[in-house]
Design a protein around this motif. Sequence first.
Motif, PDB file in Angstrom:
ATOM      1  N   THR A 267      18.518  12.364  -4.623  1.00  0.00           N
ATOM      2  CA  THR A 267      19.346  13.239  -5.460  1.00  0.00           C
ATOM      3  C   THR A 267      19.005  14.691  -5.152  1.00  0.00           C
ATOM      4  O   THR A 267      17.980  15.002  -4.520  1.00  0.00           O
ATOM      5  CB  THR A 267      19.083  13.005  -6.957  1.00  0.00           C
ATOM      6  OG1 THR A 267      17.780  13.507  -7.255  1.00  0.00           O
ATOM      7  CG2 THR A 267      19.172  11.541  -7.328  1.00  0.00           C
ATOM      8  N   GLU A 271      14.887  13.094  -6.560  1.00  0.00           N
ATOM      9  CA  GLU A 271      14.560  11.723  -6.961  1.00  0.00           C
ATOM     10  C   GLU A 271      15.134  10.783  -5.917  1.00  0.00           C
ATOM     11  O   GLU A 271      16.243  10.999  -5.424  1.00  0.00           O
ATOM     12  CB  GLU A 271      15.215  11.392  -8.304  1.00  0.00           C
ATOM     13  CG  GLU A 271      14.392  11.783  -9.496  1.00  0.00           C
ATOM     14  CD  GLU A 271      15.026  11.234 -10.762  1.00  0.00           C
ATOM     15  OE1 GLU A 271      14.324  10.536 -11.492  1.00  0.00           O
ATOM     16  OE2 GLU A 271      16.219  11.490 -11.000  1.00  0.00           O
ATOM     17  N   TYR A 273      16.670   7.153  -5.313  1.00  0.00           N
ATOM     18  CA  TYR A 273      17.269   5.974  -5.947  1.00  0.00           C
ATOM     19  C   TYR A 273      17.324   4.873  -4.892  1.00  0.00           C
ATOM     20  O   TYR A 273      17.796   5.093  -3.782  1.00  0.00           O
ATOM     21  CB  TYR A 273      18.679   6.274  -6.476  1.00  0.00           C
ATOM     22  CG  TYR A 273      18.678   6.897  -7.847  1.00  0.00           C
ATOM     23  CD1 TYR A 273      18.425   8.264  -8.007  1.00  0.00           C
ATOM     24  CD2 TYR A 273      18.912   6.136  -8.981  1.00  0.00           C
ATOM     25  CE1 TYR A 273      18.412   8.834  -9.261  1.00  0.00           C
ATOM     26  CE2 TYR A 273      18.900   6.705 -10.255  1.00  0.00           C
ATOM     27  CZ  TYR A 273      18.655   8.054 -10.382  1.00  0.00           C
ATOM     28  OH  TYR A 273      18.634   8.620 -11.638  1.00  0.00           O
ATOM     29  N   GLN A 278      21.497   0.351  -9.529  1.00  0.00           N
ATOM     30  CA  GLN A 278      20.325   0.066 -10.355  1.00  0.00           C
ATOM     31  C   GLN A 278      19.614   1.366 -10.677  1.00  0.00           C
ATOM     32  O   GLN A 278      19.787   2.366  -9.991  1.00  0.00           O
ATOM     33  CB  GLN A 278      19.341  -0.859  -9.616  1.00  0.00           C
ATOM     34  CG  GLN A 278      19.903  -2.215  -9.248  1.00  0.00           C
ATOM     35  CD  GLN A 278      19.861  -3.213 -10.386  1.00  0.00           C
ATOM     36  OE1 GLN A 278      19.605  -2.849 -11.527  1.00  0.00           O
ATOM     37  NE2 GLN A 278      20.137  -4.474 -10.083  1.00  0.00           N
ATOM     38  N   GLU A 279      18.788   1.307 -11.698  1.00  0.00           N
ATOM     39  CA  GLU A 279      18.087   2.515 -12.134  1.00  0.00           C
ATOM     40  C   GLU A 279      16.750   2.746 -11.420  1.00  0.00           C
ATOM     41  O   GLU A 279      16.080   3.732 -11.669  1.00  0.00           O
ATOM     42  CB  GLU A 279      17.849   2.458 -13.646  1.00  0.00           C
ATOM     43  CG  GLU A 279      19.086   2.822 -14.460  1.00  0.00           C
ATOM     44  CD  GLU A 279      19.560   4.261 -14.204  1.00  0.00           C
ATOM     45  OE1 GLU A 279      18.956   5.188 -14.751  1.00  0.00           O
ATOM     46  OE2 GLU A 279      20.526   4.442 -13.446  1.00  0.00           O
ATOM     47  N   ASP A 280      16.349   1.813 -10.563  1.00  0.00           N
ATOM     48  CA  ASP A 280      15.046   1.967  -9.906  1.00  0.00           C
ATOM     49  C   ASP A 280      15.002   3.269  -9.113  1.00  0.00           C
ATOM     50  O   ASP A 280      15.838   3.496  -8.251  1.00  0.00           O
ATOM     51  CB  ASP A 280      14.791   0.804  -8.944  1.00  0.00           C
ATOM     52  CG  ASP A 280      14.867  -0.523  -9.642  1.00  0.00           C
ATOM     53  OD1 ASP A 280      13.850  -0.988 -10.135  1.00  0.00           O
ATOM     54  OD2 ASP A 280      15.999  -1.068  -9.712  1.00  0.00           O
ATOM     55  N   ARG A 281      14.017   4.086  -9.451  1.00  0.00           N
ATOM     56  CA  ARG A 281      13.943   5.387  -8.806  1.00  0.00           C
ATOM     57  C   ARG A 281      12.525   5.939  -8.887  1.00  0.00           C
ATOM     58  O   ARG A 281      11.694   5.402  -9.614  1.00  0.00           O
ATOM     59  CB  ARG A 281      14.894   6.353  -9.482  1.00  0.00           C
ATOM     60  CG  ARG A 281      14.568   6.618 -10.944  1.00  0.00           C
ATOM     61  CD  ARG A 281      15.544   7.626 -11.511  1.00  0.00           C
ATOM     62  NE  ARG A 281      15.197   8.040 -12.849  1.00  0.00           N
ATOM     63  CZ  ARG A 281      15.631   7.448 -13.951  1.00  0.00           C
ATOM     64  NH1 ARG A 281      16.390   6.363 -13.868  1.00  0.00           N
ATOM     65  NH2 ARG A 281      15.277   7.907 -15.129  1.00  0.00           N
ATOM     66  N   HIS A 313      22.595  -5.325  -6.895  1.00  0.00           N
ATOM     67  CA  HIS A 313      23.043  -4.672  -8.137  1.00  0.00           C
ATOM     68  C   HIS A 313      23.854  -5.620  -9.016  1.00  0.00           C
ATOM     69  O   HIS A 313      24.100  -6.760  -8.659  1.00  0.00           O
ATOM     70  CB  HIS A 313      23.843  -3.414  -7.797  1.00  0.00           C
ATOM     71  CG  HIS A 313      25.035  -3.703  -6.952  1.00  0.00           C
ATOM     72  ND1 HIS A 313      26.130  -4.356  -7.441  1.00  0.00           N
ATOM     73  CD2 HIS A 313      25.291  -3.455  -5.636  1.00  0.00           C
ATOM     74  CE1 HIS A 313      27.013  -4.470  -6.470  1.00  0.00           C
ATOM     75  NE2 HIS A 313      26.529  -3.953  -5.367  1.00  0.00           N
ATOM     76  N   MET A 326      26.736   2.273 -15.072  1.00  0.00           N
ATOM     77  CA  MET A 326      25.651   3.185 -14.789  1.00  0.00           C
ATOM     78  C   MET A 326      25.844   4.485 -15.559  1.00  0.00           C
ATOM     79  O   MET A 326      26.923   5.052 -15.529  1.00  0.00           O
ATOM     80  CB  MET A 326      25.623   3.516 -13.295  1.00  0.00           C
ATOM     81  CG  MET A 326      25.424   2.310 -12.401  1.00  0.00           C
ATOM     82  SD  MET A 326      23.982   1.380 -12.847  1.00  0.00           S
ATOM     83  CE  MET A 326      22.743   2.642 -12.686  1.00  0.00           C
ATOM     84  N   ARG A 328      24.630   7.402 -14.903  1.00  0.00           N
ATOM     85  CA  ARG A 328      24.656   8.638 -14.113  1.00  0.00           C
ATOM     86  C   ARG A 328      25.972   8.771 -13.340  1.00  0.00           C
ATOM     87  O   ARG A 328      26.639   7.803 -13.029  1.00  0.00           O
ATOM     88  CB  ARG A 328      23.477   8.681 -13.154  1.00  0.00           C
ATOM     89  CG  ARG A 328      23.497   7.608 -12.093  1.00  0.00           C
ATOM     90  CD  ARG A 328      22.248   7.669 -11.241  1.00  0.00           C
ATOM     91  NE  ARG A 328      22.369   6.820 -10.068  1.00  0.00           N
ATOM     92  CZ  ARG A 328      21.984   5.558 -10.037  1.00  0.00           C
ATOM     93  NH1 ARG A 328      21.489   4.978 -11.112  1.00  0.00           N
ATOM     94  NH2 ARG A 328      22.124   4.856  -8.924  1.00  0.00           N
ATOM     95  N   THR A 333      23.846  11.098  -7.786  1.00  0.00           N
ATOM     96  CA  THR A 333      23.158  10.335  -6.734  1.00  0.00           C
ATOM     97  C   THR A 333      23.818  10.512  -5.380  1.00  0.00           C
ATOM     98  O   THR A 333      23.224  10.217  -4.362  1.00  0.00           O
ATOM     99  CB  THR A 333      23.203   8.815  -7.018  1.00  0.00           C
ATOM    100  OG1 THR A 333      23.954   8.581  -8.173  1.00  0.00           O
ATOM    101  CG2 THR A 333      21.833   8.271  -7.127  1.00  0.00           C
TER     102      THR A 333
END
Length: 335
Positions: A267, A271, A273, A278-281, A313, A326, A328, A333
């Motif tokens: 991002t 960050e 991703y 998915q939110e894994d970050r 996902h 999601m 966001r 992203t």
Amino acid sequence: MTAPLIDPFARAITYLRVSVTDRCDFRCVYCMSENMTFLPKRELLTLEELDRMCSTFIGLGVEKLRITGGEPLVRRGIMTFFDGMKRHLDAGTLKELTLTTNGSQLEKYASALYDAGVRRVNVSLDTLDEGKFADVTRWGRLPQVLRGIDAAQAAGLRVKINAVALKGFNEPELPQITEWCASRDIDLTWIEVMPMGDIGNEDRIDQYWSLKDVRAKYAEHYTVTDLAENTGGPARYVRLKETGQKIGFITPLSHNFCESCNRVRLTCTGEIYLCLGQEDRADLRAPLRAHPNDNAPLEEAIRAAINLKPKGHDFDYSRQTASGQMPRHMSHTGG
Ligand code: SAM
Ligand code: SF4
């Protein structure tokens, strides 16, 4: 020799998509609400930090960079970044430097992008009707984008159009869009709408036009053959006999590409991703900023993050609700 990035499912990570800004000069109805609040500048990676971040990934085996956003070409000074990445192309460590853009600034930047080593560009364009273009992008103007595409082709860039398939909107235009692309030797890919971020009053289920139906629509107008090729990405392809064109379909809601997923996203705030759905970050900005002269902590943080990459996902429209939604935005992203 540094060990390459391999995730827990034995997938080699060689493709990084980088969002360089969350800002944009358009407000596409499926992407943003009209009143967006953007991040304060200090949250963004500086151009120097972006360079260091990308260079570190390249050092760890990333061979393809796609620059996106927001609108990447509205980021001030962005050509400095592109020009900087050229050294990795020249060194042969980076195999491809490319971008996804709404085309509004291409007239200005096409030649400079070519000079920086960019050879292909994805332009997002959902309709060739001026009124509808203004409706779907809210702030965009079609002639400006068409001039941008002309400039890109004149500069020697290969153009691909990405069109978001929107029910009842660009559905009737499918033959025109297809033939316009064919006449200009432009590749065309259709994308399914994904449930990303709050977009105001628009209803996603209303917008959703499944690519199965898009394919069926093609079959009404053309002789369609499925192509077996798999480029490792989320696209599936068909060939149209009448125009000879290869048309791509990106179905992010199906799981057909997760097992070969080779990509991660960075991002504009630094960050990483691990999966679009998915939110894994993990935060890479902190190790980057805390150690301006030592890359080891950043490399370690990248490796630790890759270890979090999920198998796939969970988007699902099948129950007529956008589950797997999601929070966001795509512009955060990068699409
Ligand atoms: N501004 C640039 C552009 O529009 O090409 C780059 C960023 S944009 C977020 C990247 C891609 O994501 C565009 O092709 C856009 O159409 C697509 N996109 C945005 N929101 C989407 C959504 N909810 N579902 C599917 N695609 C989306
Ligand atoms: Fe901007 Fe691209 Fe989102 Fe449209 S899709 S609002 S052009 S970031």
